[in-house]
Motif scaffolding. Structure first.
Motif, short mmCIF file in Angstrom:
data_model
loop_
_atom_site.label_atom_id
_atom_site.label_comp_id
_atom_site.label_asym_id
_atom_site.label_seq_id
_atom_site.Cartn_x
_atom_site.Cartn_y
_atom_site.Cartn_z
N GLN A 8 41.66 68.72 77.03
CA GLN A 8 40.28 68.34 77.18
C GLN A 8 40.61 66.88 78.01
O GLN A 8 38.92 66.81 78.31
CB GLN A 8 39.44 68.13 76.03
CG GLN A 8 39.40 69.81 75.55
CD GLN A 8 38.41 69.60 74.17
OE1 GLN A 8 37.65 69.52 74.59
NE2 GLN A 8 39.01 70.98 73.74
N GLU A 9 41.45 65.80 78.34
CA GLU A 9 41.66 64.42 78.53
C GLU A 9 42.64 64.26 78.71
O GLU A 9 43.67 65.39 78.27
CB GLU A 9 41.19 63.91 77.75
CG GLU A 9 40.19 63.71 77.05
CD GLU A 9 39.59 61.93 76.39
OE1 GLU A 9 40.43 61.21 76.49
OE2 GLU A 9 38.77 62.63 75.40
N TYR A 32 41.66 61.67 83.25
CA TYR A 32 39.92 62.08 83.24
C TYR A 32 39.53 61.87 82.32
O TYR A 32 41.24 63.26 81.21
CB TYR A 32 40.52 63.48 84.09
CG TYR A 32 39.82 62.99 85.83
CD1 TYR A 32 39.18 62.65 86.58
CD2 TYR A 32 41.00 62.56 86.61
CE1 TYR A 32 39.10 62.25 86.97
CE2 TYR A 32 41.42 61.72 87.95
CZ TYR A 32 39.46 61.82 88.44
OH TYR A 32 39.50 61.42 89.55
N ARG A 33 39.00 62.69 81.50
CA ARG A 33 37.71 64.05 80.14
C ARG A 33 37.15 65.22 80.83
O ARG A 33 36.35 65.16 82.36
CB ARG A 33 36.70 63.11 79.20
CG ARG A 33 35.97 63.68 78.61
CD ARG A 33 35.25 62.70 77.74
NE ARG A 33 36.33 61.77 77.50
CZ ARG A 33 36.15 59.93 77.86
NH1 ARG A 33 35.48 59.78 79.44
NH2 ARG A 33 36.63 59.18 77.67
N TYR A 34 37.48 66.46 80.54
CA TYR A 34 36.86 67.32 81.12
C TYR A 34 35.74 68.14 80.49
O TYR A 34 36.50 68.20 78.96
CB TYR A 34 38.07 68.67 81.56
CG TYR A 34 38.97 67.98 81.98
CD1 TYR A 34 38.71 67.90 84.10
CD2 TYR A 34 40.43 67.23 81.71
CE1 TYR A 34 39.02 67.09 84.72
CE2 TYR A 34 41.53 66.89 82.78
CZ TYR A 34 41.23 66.67 84.42
OH TYR A 34 42.09 66.47 85.23
N GLN A 35 35.06 69.00 80.55
CA GLN A 35 33.98 69.32 79.83
C GLN A 35 33.13 70.62 80.04
O GLN A 35 33.00 70.49 81.61
CB GLN A 35 32.82 68.22 79.57
CG GLN A 35 31.85 68.98 79.24
CD GLN A 35 31.19 67.59 78.38
OE1 GLN A 35 30.95 66.72 78.63
NE2 GLN A 35 29.45 67.71 77.82
N LYS A 54 38.29 58.10 83.82
CA LYS A 54 38.63 57.32 82.45
C LYS A 54 39.29 56.13 83.18
O LYS A 54 38.92 55.02 82.42
CB LYS A 54 38.74 57.66 81.69
CG LYS A 54 38.86 59.33 80.90
CD LYS A 54 39.67 59.75 80.05
CE LYS A 54 40.62 58.79 79.17
NZ LYS A 54 41.96 60.05 78.62
#
Length: 127
Positions: free
Chosen positions: A32-33, A37-40, A57
């Motif tokens: 998820q990270e 980057y952080r993914y959602q 990030k």
């Protein structure tokens, strides 16, 4: 990676008749990270769309948003027609673009809806 999540969402919807609400539902191996980057995943109000974001990030990276939605249903082939757009921030940003605007066509069975990226972002070609 957001475009890869987009492909996985299409496959998931085709198999389950709904969008996945978590990255782990698409591929248990995907993080998820990452360092950058952080993914959602955010499901739309009517369960016919999903917003996938890759938020930087690091201050010198651009951020991404993919809107994937069911544009219409092909009754002859018995399957959904998906439409999507990838928007990227015009400048490096630690905030992902907002939800793109969908402009339906007069005859959606003949042509897909138009999608406009929000202000401060642009359509990412080649995906």
């Amino acid at each position: 990676m957001v475009n890869y999540l987009n492909t996985l969402q299409i496959d998931y919807y085709s198999a389950n008749n709904k969008f996945a609400t978590a990255i782990a539902d698409l591929d248990g191996e995907l993080p998820q990270e990452t360092e950058n980057y952080r993914y959602q995943i955010d499901i739309g109000d009517n369960d016919r769309s999903v917003l996938l974001t890759g938020t930087a990030k690091q201050a010198n990276f651009k951020s991404y948003t993919v809107l994937l939605f069911i544009d219409n249903f092909d009754t002859e082939r018995g399957e959904h027609a998906f439409n999507f757009s990838t928007c990227v921030t015009e400048q490096p940003s630690m905030t992902a673009p907002g939800r793109p605007l969908v402009i339906p066509r007069e005859n959606p069975t003949l042509e897909p809806s138009e999608i406009q990226c929000p202000e401060g972002s642009e359509y990412l070609y080649g995906f």
